[in-house]
Design an enzyme around this catalytic site. Structure first.
Site, PDB file in Angstrom:
ATOM      1  N   ASP A  72      34.562  31.413  19.432  1.00  0.00           N
ATOM      2  CA  ASP A  72      34.191  32.813  19.316  1.00  0.00           C
ATOM      3  C   ASP A  72      32.620  33.003  19.587  1.00  0.00           C
ATOM      4  O   ASP A  72      32.135  31.801  18.981  1.00  0.00           O
ATOM      5  CB  ASP A  72      34.764  33.557  18.081  1.00  0.00           C
ATOM      6  CG  ASP A  72      34.288  34.981  17.831  1.00  0.00           C
ATOM      7  OD1 ASP A  72      34.226  35.689  18.885  1.00  0.00           O
ATOM      8  OD2 ASP A  72      33.843  35.266  16.531  1.00  0.00           O
ATOM      9  N   ASP A 125      30.229  36.210  18.685  1.00  0.00           N
ATOM     10  CA  ASP A 125      29.583  36.828  17.214  1.00  0.00           C
ATOM     11  C   ASP A 125      30.175  36.584  16.094  1.00  0.00           C
ATOM     12  O   ASP A 125      31.324  36.272  15.843  1.00  0.00           O
ATOM     13  CB  ASP A 125      30.060  38.435  17.294  1.00  0.00           C
ATOM     14  CG  ASP A 125      29.193  38.905  18.843  1.00  0.00           C
ATOM     15  OD1 ASP A 125      28.389  38.908  19.002  1.00  0.00           O
ATOM     16  OD2 ASP A 125      30.322  39.579  19.927  1.00  0.00           O
ATOM     17  N   ASP A 175      26.369  42.984  19.685  1.00  0.00           N
ATOM     18  CA  ASP A 175      26.350  44.410  20.051  1.00  0.00           C
ATOM     19  C   ASP A 175      25.598  45.217  18.895  1.00  0.00           C
ATOM     20  O   ASP A 175      24.890  45.900  19.405  1.00  0.00           O
ATOM     21  CB  ASP A 175      27.913  44.887  20.272  1.00  0.00           C
ATOM     22  CG  ASP A 175      28.705  44.451  21.429  1.00  0.00           C
ATOM     23  OD1 ASP A 175      27.938  44.158  22.231  1.00  0.00           O
ATOM     24  OD2 ASP A 175      29.837  44.352  21.382  1.00  0.00           O
ATOM     25  N   ASP A 195      34.575  38.745  22.793  1.00  0.00           N
ATOM     26  CA  ASP A 195      34.560  40.206  23.087  1.00  0.00           C
ATOM     27  C   ASP A 195      33.216  40.931  23.162  1.00  0.00           C
ATOM     28  O   ASP A 195      33.353  42.134  23.332  1.00  0.00           O
ATOM     29  CB  ASP A 195      35.465  40.919  22.167  1.00  0.00           C
ATOM     30  CG  ASP A 195      35.908  42.267  22.590  1.00  0.00           C
ATOM     31  OD1 ASP A 195      35.778  42.652  23.657  1.00  0.00           O
ATOM     32  OD2 ASP A 195      36.584  42.904  21.804  1.00  0.00           O
ATOM     33  N   ASP A 232      36.077  34.317  13.625  1.00  0.00           N
ATOM     34  CA  ASP A 232      35.990  34.996  12.487  1.00  0.00           C
ATOM     35  C   ASP A 232      36.773  36.394  12.417  1.00  0.00           C
ATOM     36  O   ASP A 232      37.198  36.816  11.484  1.00  0.00           O
ATOM     37  CB  ASP A 232      34.472  35.328  12.041  1.00  0.00           C
ATOM     38  CG  ASP A 232      33.988  36.597  13.007  1.00  0.00           C
ATOM     39  OD1 ASP A 232      34.077  37.541  12.743  1.00  0.00           O
ATOM     40  OD2 ASP A 232      33.651  35.981  14.440  1.00  0.00           O
TER      41      ASP A 232
END
Length: 277
Positions: free
Chosen positions: A14, A16, A25, A100, A183
């Protein structure tokens, strides 16, 4: 440099709060002074759609794509993350990102960190810069024309579907083991797709870790938690060593791994699973 024969391992990160230490973001929105508007609009639309809208707002306020890139390059990262990624790559692992966030944010940061070439692919929400120089952010899955149908995941991206596609291509190339690091609650669905020979590395006291603790018996992969970049490096490189030893089944050297694994007992399994978006 010659690669070790350990390439049977796919490591999926992942981005972030896993590779970088916060949410890219939020970081961009906060650093460019648009937090209030973001919070005001958040209840009215999906996150991914909102980020596209925020780029429009920032552009109309005179913020350029270069301004966004400069903010991204300042994103905090634990000093052991880059060495850990470089080491895993040097050990012959196939490293991928599944996030994402969005392509522009991730590529800007990994290029800046000098690790872009360590990753064989980046799976994330697509971006393009339009003719006015504004960053457009699009959903990974077009949820209007073909919704992914997974109720664990946000409408724009089911990481479980993506990991299944990665698994299919990796198995076809003879790669056998997966290590997944994440996470957030969006990392729970792909964690459920991992098999018994695989490993999942949830960040301790973050949403993925909480979900795994509450639904311990749904996860087939071996669970190894981590809390910061130093632990991420130690646990990841240890798992790669262990997995590659199993693969080469040479018992000539032993790896000293001291793991904190999540105990099976003591956590009541919840009958139903709901993931907050």
């Amino acid at each position: 440099p010659r690669k070790f024969p350990m390439a049977g391992i796919v490591v999926v990160f992942d981005f972030d709060k896993t590779i970088i230490d916060l949410d890219s973001d939020n970081w961009v929105v906060d650093e460019l002074g648009a937090t209030d508007l973001f919070n005001q609009l958040l209840p009215t639309m999906p996150w991914n759609t909102l980020m596209d809208r925020m780029m429009k707002e920032l552009h109309s306020q005179g913020k350029s794509i270069e301004d966004v890139a400069e903010v991204l390059k300042r994103a905090p990262i634990h000093p052991r993350i880059v060495p850990a990624i470089k080491a895993a790559h040097a050990m012959g692992c196939d490293l991928r990102i599944l996030s994402d966030a969005n392509l522009f944010f991730i590529e800007t940061i990994v290029e800046h960190l000098g690790i872009k070439d360590c990753f064989s692919e980046i799976n994330t929400n697509p971006t393009r810069v339009d003719e006015e120089g504004r960053l457009r952010i699009f959903p990974y899955h077009d949820f209007h024309s073909s919704p992914h149908g997974c109720d664990l995941c946000p409408p724009n991206m089911c990481k479980g579907l993506i990991i299944e596609r990665i698994q299919a291509s990796a198995y076809a190339e003879g790669k056998k083991k997966f290590i997944y690091l994440g996470d957030g609650s969006g990392d729970f669905c792909p964690s459920l797709k991992l098999g018994e020979g695989d490993y999942v590395m949830p960040r301790k006291n973050y949403p993925l870790w909480d979900l795994i603790c509450k639904n311990r018996d749904l996860v087939k992969a071996e669970i190894h938690e981590w809390s910061d970049g130093e632990e991420l490096e130690r646990v990841l490189l240890c798992l790669i060593n262990m997995a590659s030893m199993e693969e080469n089944s040479s018992k000539l050297f032993s790896v000293d791994c001291k793991f904190e694994t999540i105990p099976t007992a003591g956590h009541e399994a919840l009958p139903a699973l709901s993931v907050p978006h």
